[in-house]
Design a protein around this motif. Structure first.
Motif, PDB file in Angstrom:
ATOM      1  N   PHE A  67       0.817  -1.230   0.000  1.00 55.94           N
ATOM      2  CA  PHE A  67       0.000   0.000   0.000  1.00 55.94           C
ATOM      3  C   PHE A  67       0.847   1.275   0.000  1.00 55.94           C
ATOM      4  O   PHE A  67       0.340   2.357   0.255  1.00 55.94           O
ATOM      5  N   ARG A 120      -0.249   3.492  -2.974  1.00 54.39           N
ATOM      6  CA  ARG A 120      -1.495   4.189  -2.675  1.00 54.39           C
ATOM      7  C   ARG A 120      -1.234   5.404  -1.773  1.00 54.39           C
ATOM      8  O   ARG A 120      -1.787   6.479  -1.993  1.00 54.39           O
ATOM      9  N   THR A 121      -0.367   5.191  -0.773  1.00 57.86           N
ATOM     10  CA  THR A 121      -0.021   6.284   0.140  1.00 57.86           C
ATOM     11  C   THR A 121       0.602   7.448  -0.628  1.00 57.86           C
ATOM     12  O   THR A 121       0.269   8.611  -0.398  1.00 57.86           O
ATOM     13  N   LEU A 126       0.455   8.089  -3.957  1.00 60.65           N
ATOM     14  CA  LEU A 126      -0.372   8.717  -5.002  1.00 60.65           C
ATOM     15  C   LEU A 126      -1.601   9.437  -4.451  1.00 60.65           C
ATOM     16  O   LEU A 126      -2.297  10.127  -5.188  1.00 60.65           O
ATOM     17  N   PHE A 181      -7.780   7.021  -7.988  1.00 61.26           N
ATOM     18  CA  PHE A 181      -7.083   5.738  -8.062  1.00 61.26           C
ATOM     19  C   PHE A 181      -7.731   4.818  -9.084  1.00 61.26           C
ATOM     20  O   PHE A 181      -7.108   3.893  -9.585  1.00 61.26           O
ATOM     21  N   ARG A 240      -5.283  17.336  -5.810  1.00 58.11           N
ATOM     22  CA  ARG A 240      -4.769  16.392  -4.820  1.00 58.11           C
ATOM     23  C   ARG A 240      -4.024  17.098  -3.683  1.00 58.11           C
ATOM     24  O   ARG A 240      -3.861  16.542  -2.607  1.00 58.11           O
ATOM     25  N   TYR A 278      -5.956  11.896   2.882  1.00 57.09           N
ATOM     26  CA  TYR A 278      -6.591  10.578   2.798  1.00 57.09           C
ATOM     27  C   TYR A 278      -6.027   9.642   3.861  1.00 57.09           C
ATOM     28  O   TYR A 278      -4.821   9.499   3.987  1.00 57.09           O
ATOM     29  N   MET A 286      -5.901   0.537   4.908  1.00 60.79           N
ATOM     30  CA  MET A 286      -4.783  -0.411   4.949  1.00 60.79           C
ATOM     31  C   MET A 286      -3.484   0.375   5.073  1.00 60.79           C
ATOM     32  O   MET A 286      -2.906   0.792   4.077  1.00 60.79           O
ATOM     33  N   PRO A 287      -3.012   0.604   6.291  1.00 63.61           N
ATOM     34  CA  PRO A 287      -1.812   1.446   6.441  1.00 63.61           C
ATOM     35  C   PRO A 287      -0.554   0.802   5.863  1.00 63.61           C
ATOM     36  O   PRO A 287      -0.419  -0.421   5.863  1.00 63.61           O
ATOM     37  N   PHE A 288       0.324   1.676   5.407  1.00 60.09           N
ATOM     38  CA  PHE A 288       1.625   1.223   4.893  1.00 60.09           C
ATOM     39  C   PHE A 288       2.555   0.980   6.087  1.00 60.09           C
ATOM     40  O   PHE A 288       2.640   1.792   6.989  1.00 60.09           O
ATOM     41  N   TYR A 344       8.318   9.269   8.638  1.00 61.33           N
ATOM     42  CA  TYR A 344       7.209   8.930   7.729  1.00 61.33           C
ATOM     43  C   TYR A 344       6.264  10.118   7.567  1.00 61.33           C
ATOM     44  O   TYR A 344       5.865  10.460   6.447  1.00 61.33           O
ATOM     45  N   ASN A 350       5.614  12.477   4.200  1.00 60.28           N
ATOM     46  CA  ASN A 350       4.292  12.744   3.623  1.00 60.28           C
ATOM     47  C   ASN A 350       4.001  14.239   3.552  1.00 60.28           C
ATOM     48  O   ASN A 350       3.386  14.725   2.612  1.00 60.28           O
ATOM     49  N   GLU A 401      -2.145   7.072  10.460  1.00 65.24           N
ATOM     50  CA  GLU A 401      -2.749   7.337   9.149  1.00 65.24           C
ATOM     51  C   GLU A 401      -3.750   8.496   9.229  1.00 65.24           C
ATOM     52  O   GLU A 401      -3.895   9.267   8.284  1.00 65.24           O
ATOM     53  N   ASN A 448      -1.726  11.524   9.296  1.00 62.91           N
ATOM     54  CA  ASN A 448      -1.231  11.680   7.930  1.00 62.91           C
ATOM     55  C   ASN A 448      -2.255  12.400   7.038  1.00 62.91           C
ATOM     56  O   ASN A 448      -1.907  13.258   6.226  1.00 62.91           O
TER      57      ASN A 448
END
Lengths: 257, 237
Positions: A83, A86-87, A89, B55, B76, B81, B85-87, B97, B101, B143, B146
């Protein structure tokens, strides 16, 4: 460009875990020791004329594909799965910037890896042998550049496949591709292919070992060197373009509602 | 803020069993409101969110964000967002991190905002921890942070309470109402009626790819969402 730099730095941070640094450090130590073995066992090499250019050509021919396989496993597919893509983009980042950062990441690793695994051990050999090593700066540099270009070609193929297929499939296919390319251009299949015009054209188009061919022709030079170089550049441009086209089609994540 | 116009999306079109994920979706996400998106698994919530984020392309229809058709890079910049499902990675620290971002959104020196938010969600002590060392709930909080980094005008939260404990849910509720006061528009996707009732100004109910009901602020303010929802389900059956 700023986004590409930020993404590349993050890629490097993401990749270089302590465990990986230790593994690569250990491999470097082993290669360095191996390069000094003839000295330790007093092998009579005084009569042998060592050539720095030939030594790095031999070691780069082995290490460049190995390093690309190391650094590009699941290079894009892994980001879809984790993911990360996705993060990224969800931010104001273009897919092209993301892909460019992947190229820079792989290329930086390749440059550093090849210096540690091929150049430094060759320098060690030169320093510790009694008889002086033949060293031509221009030939050595050109050899290095051509092998890095060959590595870039492998990277572009690996990235392209990784935009299409899941997991580590990209490096399996790349390994087969490299094996076929080596067989067609240097190995047992070479003579067979070169006597068949159709196969020769097929091999030139799909397995163009232009850069490695050119590196063998540096000293003789001439039209064949430039022809090989052009094949290499054409293949590199083709696969880079293909990967940049394919990234526009990529499925950003594996999740669905 | 966001206008969704006639969005249709079908997956596996060429197969024997095509999946109609979204059918003629029309909706408005109003400025400075928290709009809830509720529906069961597979109802089409995430597909709709993915289309809003660009997406996924819709088969037809348009998304208008801030009077702009189709999501471009400028649009954007104003969207935050939170992914369901976190990275996660072993080698990157929490602060790095968030800083990364933030930089991607164009905010290079955003340390104060990052620390402020970490502090709000009681994660200051974890700033130097690796992402992989965080619990599921902590990752979810991360997240959420974020999503609000930088100065987003629209924040999309995709099941933000899924891994949160009850205390963290209360923290999040307060956090969202504070963010709303600053003028941020929020789209809040969830499975839980009670949650959206406490957080949202308005709730869109999505079922089998269709927006079947728009529960307005009057229903929510009276605390009648669950009653109205149950009645609606009974009537539909």
């Amino acid at each position: 460009m700023k986004n590409i730099v930020t993404l590349t730095i993050f890629e490097l941070k993401k990749y270089w875990t302590i465990a990986r640094i230790i593994v690569f450090g250990a491999i470097f130590a082993v290669i360095s020791i191996v390069s000094l073995v003839p000295k330790f066992i007093n092998l009579p090499l005084e009569s042998v004329e060592l050539n720095f250019g030939s030594i790095i050509q031999g070691s780069l021919a082995f290490f460049i594909p190995v390093l690309v396989l190391f650094f590009t496993g699941a290079i894009v597919a892994g980001d879809v799965r984790s993911f990360y893509l996705r993060t990224i983009l969800a931010r104001p980042i273009l897919k092209y910037e993301y892909l460019a950062s992947k190229y820079f990441f792989a290329l930086i690793n390749l440059l550093v890896g090849s210096v540690f695994f091929a150049i430094i051990p060759a320098i060690f050999m030169g320093l510790f042998y009694e008889s002086p090593m033949k060293f031509d700066f221009f030939i050595s540099l050109l050899t290095y550049i051509l092998y890095i270009a060959e590595g870039s070609l492998f990277i572009s193929i690996s990235i392209w496949i990784s935009t299409l297929l899941r997991g580590y499939t990209n490096i399996f296919i790349l390994a087969i591709w490299i094996f076929l390319e080596a067989s067609l251009n240097n190995g047992v299949m070479n003579s067979f292919v070169s006597y068949n015009v159709g196969l020769a054209i097929f091999a030139d188009f799909f397995f163009p070992g232009g850069f490695s061919e050119a590196s063998k022709l540096i000293e003789s030079g001439g039209i064949l060197f430039y022809e090989s170089l052009m094949w290499g550049l054409a293949a590199l441009a083709f696969f880079v373009a293909l990967s940049f086209y394919q990234i526009t089609k990529i499925k950003i994540d594996v999740n669905s509602d | 803020m966001v206008t969704i116009l006639n969005i249709n999306k079908t997956f596996n079109k060429r197969s024997k069993f095509p999946v109609k994920a979204l059918q003629n979706i029309n909706a408005n996400i109003r400025k400075n409101q928290v709009t809830g998106l509720i529906g069961s698994n597979g109802a089409g919530k995430t597909t709709l969110i993915r289309i809003i984020l660009g997406f996924e392309s819709p088969d037809n229809g348009s998304i208008i964000i801030n009077d702009k058709y189709n999501l471009d890079i400028t649009s954007r910049k104003i969207i935050g967002y939170q992914s369901d499902m976190p990275f996660v990675t072993k080698s990157v620290k929490v602060f790095d991190y968030l800083d990364f971002n933030s930089k991607l959104s164009g905010y290079d020196n955003n340390e104060s905002q990052i620390m402020e938010m970490l502090d709000y969600f009681l994660l200051t002590a974890s700033a130097n921890k690796k992402l992989s060392d965080l619990s599921k709930g902590m990752r979810q909080k991360l997240e959420i942070i974020n999503a609000f980094l930088g100065k987003p005008k629209l924040v999309i939260l995709d099941e933000p309470t899924a891994a949160l404990d009850p205390f963290a849910v209360i923290e999040l509720r307060d956090f969202i109402s504070k963010q709303k006061e600053t003028g941020i528009t929020i789209l809040f996707s969830s499975h839980h009626l009670s949650e959206v009732e406490k957080i949202c100004d308005r709730v869109l109910f999505i079922n089998q790819g269709l927006i079947v009901k728009d529960f307005g602020s009057d229903v929510i303010q009276q605390g009648m969402l669950e009653v109205e929802f149950t009645q609606f389900i009974k009537e539909s059956n």
